[in-house]
Design a protein around this motif. Structure first.
Motif, PDB file in Angstrom:
ATOM      1  N   GLU A   1       0.848  -1.185   0.000  1.00  0.00           N
ATOM      2  CA  GLU A   1       0.000   0.000   0.000  1.00  0.00           C
ATOM      3  C   GLU A   1       0.894   1.249   0.000  1.00  0.00           C
ATOM      4  N   ALA A   2       0.656   2.188   0.903  1.00  0.00           N
ATOM      5  CA  ALA A   2       1.491   3.396   0.961  1.00  0.00           C
ATOM      6  C   ALA A   2       2.705   3.218   1.859  1.00  0.00           C
ATOM      7  N   GLY A   3       2.795   2.082   2.554  1.00  0.00           N
ATOM      8  CA  GLY A   3       3.884   1.851   3.503  1.00  0.00           C
ATOM      9  C   GLY A   3       4.968   0.960   2.920  1.00  0.00           C
ATOM     10  N   GLN A   4       5.930   0.623   3.768  1.00  0.00           N
ATOM     11  CA  GLN A   4       7.025  -0.242   3.356  1.00  0.00           C
ATOM     12  C   GLN A   4       7.418  -1.162   4.503  1.00  0.00           C
ATOM     13  N   VAL A   5       7.832  -2.363   4.133  1.00  0.00           N
ATOM     14  CA  VAL A   5       8.414  -3.318   5.077  1.00  0.00           C
ATOM     15  C   VAL A   5       9.877  -3.516   4.697  1.00  0.00           C
ATOM     16  N   LEU A   6      10.733  -3.462   5.684  1.00  0.00           N
ATOM     17  CA  LEU A   6      12.146  -3.821   5.512  1.00  0.00           C
ATOM     18  C   LEU A   6      12.370  -5.103   6.298  1.00  0.00           C
ATOM     19  N   TYR A   7      12.778  -6.164   5.593  1.00  0.00           N
ATOM     20  CA  TYR A   7      12.924  -7.470   6.244  1.00  0.00           C
ATOM     21  C   TYR A   7      14.391  -7.885   6.246  1.00  0.00           C
ATOM     22  N   LEU A   8      14.887  -8.273   7.437  1.00  0.00           N
ATOM     23  CA  LEU A   8      16.230  -8.811   7.617  1.00  0.00           C
ATOM     24  C   LEU A   8      16.094 -10.177   8.274  1.00  0.00           C
ATOM     25  N   THR A   9      16.545 -11.219   7.583  1.00  0.00           N
ATOM     26  CA  THR A   9      16.333 -12.578   8.093  1.00  0.00           C
ATOM     27  C   THR A   9      17.356 -13.001   9.138  1.00  0.00           C
ATOM     28  N   LEU A  10      18.475 -12.304   9.236  1.00  0.00           N
ATOM     29  CA  LEU A  10      19.521 -12.694  10.181  1.00  0.00           C
ATOM     30  C   LEU A  10      19.069 -12.469  11.618  1.00  0.00           C
ATOM     31  N   GLY A  11      19.790 -13.083  12.565  1.00  0.00           N
ATOM     32  CA  GLY A  11      19.555 -12.772  13.966  1.00  0.00           C
ATOM     33  C   GLY A  11      19.060 -13.909  14.828  1.00  0.00           C
ATOM     34  N   HIS A  12      19.289 -15.154  14.410  1.00  0.00           N
ATOM     35  CA  HIS A  12      18.910 -16.277  15.268  1.00  0.00           C
ATOM     36  C   HIS A  12      19.666 -16.209  16.598  1.00  0.00           C
ATOM     37  N   CYS A  13      19.007 -16.608  17.672  1.00  0.00           N
ATOM     38  CA  CYS A  13      19.679 -16.761  18.973  1.00  0.00           C
ATOM     39  C   CYS A  13      18.871 -17.733  19.822  1.00  0.00           C
ATOM     40  N   ARG A  14      19.596 -18.521  20.627  1.00  0.00           N
ATOM     41  CA  ARG A  14      18.933 -19.538  21.459  1.00  0.00           C
ATOM     42  C   ARG A  14      19.857 -19.925  22.587  1.00  0.00           C
ATOM     43  N   ARG A  15      19.285 -20.175  23.772  1.00  0.00           N
ATOM     44  CA  ARG A  15      20.092 -20.719  24.863  1.00  0.00           C
ATOM     45  C   ARG A  15      19.338 -21.816  25.592  1.00  0.00           C
ATOM     46  N   THR A  16      19.782 -22.166  26.771  1.00  0.00           N
ATOM     47  CA  THR A  16      19.479 -23.450  27.397  1.00  0.00           C
ATOM     48  C   THR A  16      18.008 -23.854  27.383  1.00  0.00           C
ATOM     49  N   TYR A  17      17.106 -22.965  27.791  1.00  0.00           N
ATOM     50  CA  TYR A  17      15.724 -23.384  28.027  1.00  0.00           C
ATOM     51  C   TYR A  17      14.745 -22.919  26.940  1.00  0.00           C
ATOM     52  N   ASP A  18      15.267 -22.462  25.819  1.00  0.00           N
ATOM     53  CA  ASP A  18      14.398 -21.853  24.813  1.00  0.00           C
ATOM     54  C   ASP A  18      13.667 -22.862  23.932  1.00  0.00           C
ATOM     55  N   MET A  19      14.013 -24.153  24.018  1.00  0.00           N
ATOM     56  CA  MET A  19      13.304 -25.161  23.228  1.00  0.00           C
ATOM     57  C   MET A  19      12.304 -25.960  24.057  1.00  0.00           C
ATOM     58  N   GLN A  20      12.078 -25.579  25.303  1.00  0.00           N
ATOM     59  CA  GLN A  20      11.050 -26.260  26.092  1.00  0.00           C
ATOM     60  C   GLN A  20       9.678 -25.961  25.504  1.00  0.00           C
ATOM     61  N   PRO A  21       8.739 -26.918  25.522  1.00  0.00           N
ATOM     62  CA  PRO A  21       8.828 -28.247  26.129  1.00  0.00           C
ATOM     63  C   PRO A  21       9.391 -29.320  25.197  1.00  0.00           C
ATOM     64  N   LEU A  22       9.808 -28.947  23.994  1.00  0.00           N
ATOM     65  CA  LEU A  22      10.312 -29.959  23.064  1.00  0.00           C
ATOM     66  C   LEU A  22      11.601 -30.593  23.562  1.00  0.00           C
ATOM     67  N   VAL A  23      12.480 -29.751  24.119  1.00  0.00           N
ATOM     68  CA  VAL A  23      13.765 -30.201  24.650  1.00  0.00           C
ATOM     69  C   VAL A  23      13.940 -29.588  26.020  1.00  0.00           C
ATOM     70  N   GLU A  24      14.246 -30.403  27.026  1.00  0.00           N
ATOM     71  CA  GLU A  24      14.355 -29.906  28.399  1.00  0.00           C
ATOM     72  C   GLU A  24      15.478 -28.887  28.532  1.00  0.00           C
ATOM     73  N   ALA A  25      16.654 -29.214  27.986  1.00  0.00           N
ATOM     74  CA  ALA A  25      17.806 -28.308  28.059  1.00  0.00           C
ATOM     75  C   ALA A  25      18.548 -28.367  26.735  1.00  0.00           C
ATOM     76  N   TYR A  26      18.604 -27.239  26.041  1.00  0.00           N
ATOM     77  CA  TYR A  26      19.290 -27.179  24.762  1.00  0.00           C
ATOM     78  C   TYR A  26      20.794 -27.224  25.010  1.00  0.00           C
ATOM     79  N   PRO A  27      21.557 -28.012  24.238  1.00  0.00           N
ATOM     80  CA  PRO A  27      22.943 -28.310  24.625  1.00  0.00           C
ATOM     81  C   PRO A  27      23.945 -27.188  24.435  1.00  0.00           C
ATOM     82  N   GLU A  28      23.643 -26.182  23.613  1.00  0.00           N
ATOM     83  CA  GLU A  28      24.628 -25.131  23.384  1.00  0.00           C
ATOM     84  C   GLU A  28      23.943 -23.799  23.132  1.00  0.00           C
TER      85      GLU A  28
END
Length: 250
Positions: free
Chosen positions: A195-222
């Protein structure tokens, strides 16, 4: 001297990522501009804050607006405003019984607004990112750089103006959309008019630590820091914030 406040609305929330880390990094960069006042939410439900905002920033994963929230986003862009969308904003994730990961196309209007939908990524790995349009101020004077991140493979909607890209071909049996044999640029950063606006998309920027995959994984290894270990990530976001406010009157 002007004392006009520039209002940002920042949405950071969802699954499988270290949202606290991403939130801190992005809020700090927004805070560097003393004219910017930022409201914050973990989803799209604060329509009042969105309507009051001059620009929108999102870092989410598997967060989909309701119909009412979607209409508010459409009005936001129809009013000529700008949306900086980061990493997993275009993702919908479904874990199937056969162990594969699907990306169901259940929010087409959202993906049309964003210009893309995430479908798959190979295992986190190093890849080179090159500039597609070196004359554009968002990426001018940036040389090819290497990141260790999720390489997003997406389908695109509408006009997408490439700014950063990479190359990758192969198969990804972990995902339903597994066949990526066609050799073509994989967009890492792009502009998408809506429309009259714009989206700027940047796909980079993944981050994850120990408990971020719960409940799929109890403790993420790295711990995974993605492109946040590279100063260029911060440079790109700072430039993107500048882009988001460049047409806002003093």
């Amino acid at each position: 001297m002007s004392h006009k406040i520039i209002k940002a609305h920042f949405i950071c929330g969802g699954k499988y990522h270290d949202m606290q880390f991403a939130r801190l990094q992005i809020l700090q960069m927004l805070y560097e501009n003393e004219k910017i006042y930022t409201t914050f939410a973990t989803d799209y439900s604060d329509i009042e804050a969105l309507e009051a905002a001059d620009f929108l920033v999102t870092y989410t994963c598997d967060v989909v607006p309701s119909d009412t929230e979607l209409q508010a986003l459409q009005r936001f862009l129809k009013n000529g405003k700008r949306w900086l969308a980061l990493h997993g904003t275009n993702s919908i994730i479904e874990f199937l019984e056969d162990g594969r990961v699907g990306a169901p196309r259940t929010a087409p209007a959202l993906m049309e607004m964003l210009g893309s939908q995430f479908l798959a990524h190979p295992p986190i790995q190093e890849f080179d990112v090159s500039v597609s349009e070196p004359r554009h101020p968002l990426v001018a004077d940036i040389d090819t750089f290497t990141v260790n991140d999720e390489l997003y493979l997406s389908e695109f909607h509408g006009e997408c103006i490439p700014l950063l890209e990479t190359r990758w071909t192969g198969g990804i049996p972990e995902f339903v959309d597994s066949d990526w044999q066609q050799d073509q640029p994989r967009l890492v950063m792009y502009l998408h008019p809506y429309e009259a606006g714009q989206v700027l998309y940047l796909t980079l920027g993944h981050c994850r630590r120990t408990y971020d995959m719960q409940p799929l994984v109890e403790a993420y290894p790295e711990r995974e820091s993605g492109s946040w270990d590279n100063p260029i990530m911060y440079q790109l976001i700072r430039r993107s914030i500048g882009w988001a406010i460049e047409d806002i009157a003093d």
